[in-house]
Design an enzyme around this catalytic site. Sequence first.
Site, mmCIF file in Angstrom:
data_model
loop_
_atom_site.group_PDB
_atom_site.id
_atom_site.type_symbol
_atom_site.label_atom_id
_atom_site.label_comp_id
_atom_site.label_asym_id
_atom_site.label_seq_id
_atom_site.Cartn_x
_atom_site.Cartn_y
_atom_site.Cartn_z
ATOM 1 N N HIS A 1 0.819 -1.219 0.000
ATOM 2 C CA HIS A 1 0.000 0.000 0.000
ATOM 3 C C HIS A 1 0.850 1.265 0.000
ATOM 4 C CE1 HIS A 1 -3.337 -2.689 1.820
ATOM 5 N NE2 HIS A 1 -3.416 -2.665 0.515
ATOM 6 N N ASN B 1 -2.840 -14.032 14.657
ATOM 7 C CA ASN B 1 -3.838 -12.969 14.660
ATOM 8 C C ASN B 1 -4.824 -13.205 15.798
ATOM 9 O OD1 ASN B 1 -4.672 -10.560 13.144
ATOM 10 N ND2 ASN B 1 -6.590 -11.658 12.816
#
Length: 241
Positions: free
Chosen positions: A112, A211
């Site tokens: 990104h 996670n």
Amino acid sequence: MTGKPLVAILSGAGVSTDSGIPDYRGPNGLWRRDPEAEKLVTYEYYMGDPEIRRRSWRMRRDTAALHAEPNAAHRAVAELERRGVPVRVITQNVDGLHQRAGISARKVLELHGSARAHVCTGCGARGPMEDALARIDAGEDDPPCLECGGILKPATVMFGEHLDPVVLGEAVAVSKACQVFVAVGTSLQVEPAAGLAGVAVDHGARLVVVNAEPTPYDDLAAEVVREPIGTALPELLRGLG
Ligand SMILES: [Zn+2]
């Protein structure tokens, strides 16, 4: 393939929360929950409205991201390189904290882009974010490119922009080539980043998911870790290589 196995690390927003950087752009991130804030990072609005640009630059100046420090997770990833473990980082984060933790910039693929640089939408000229923000502080509220007069923007991939095909192509190649693929701090819900985990598994890699919340790829993973990233990742990576 000879030598030590290649380790790919896919890192998401969860890796940087211990550095004080909230999740901005994830499915439940701050920007997605605030339509007015989302406009500041949406290409169409940014390019079409000088007032959006002025607010966007002020937002950049006032956020702490540029001053954030790497945390234990970033340091653990950098430590892999120091130990001679072949490693590539594919990150959804724009904070540059992997590099600040000491890993070589060439080992990091920023899907990104980077909030530490600005880029001209006209001629492609790039420079440090600090230079653009210094112009904001000096009174220019929407500083034009010094080369061509074009509109400047942060060197991040805004909503409505395509990912850099070269960066994405390298990320796919790394995912195919690695023997271990660690997805850390990412919900694995945003394409194309999420699909890289599937590419890695399809090509024989061992998938490890670190996670707090379940991800769509947990069933494909050889190992799923739910413990806090700051302690779990260093422990996990010490066992590699
Ligand atoms: Zn320019």
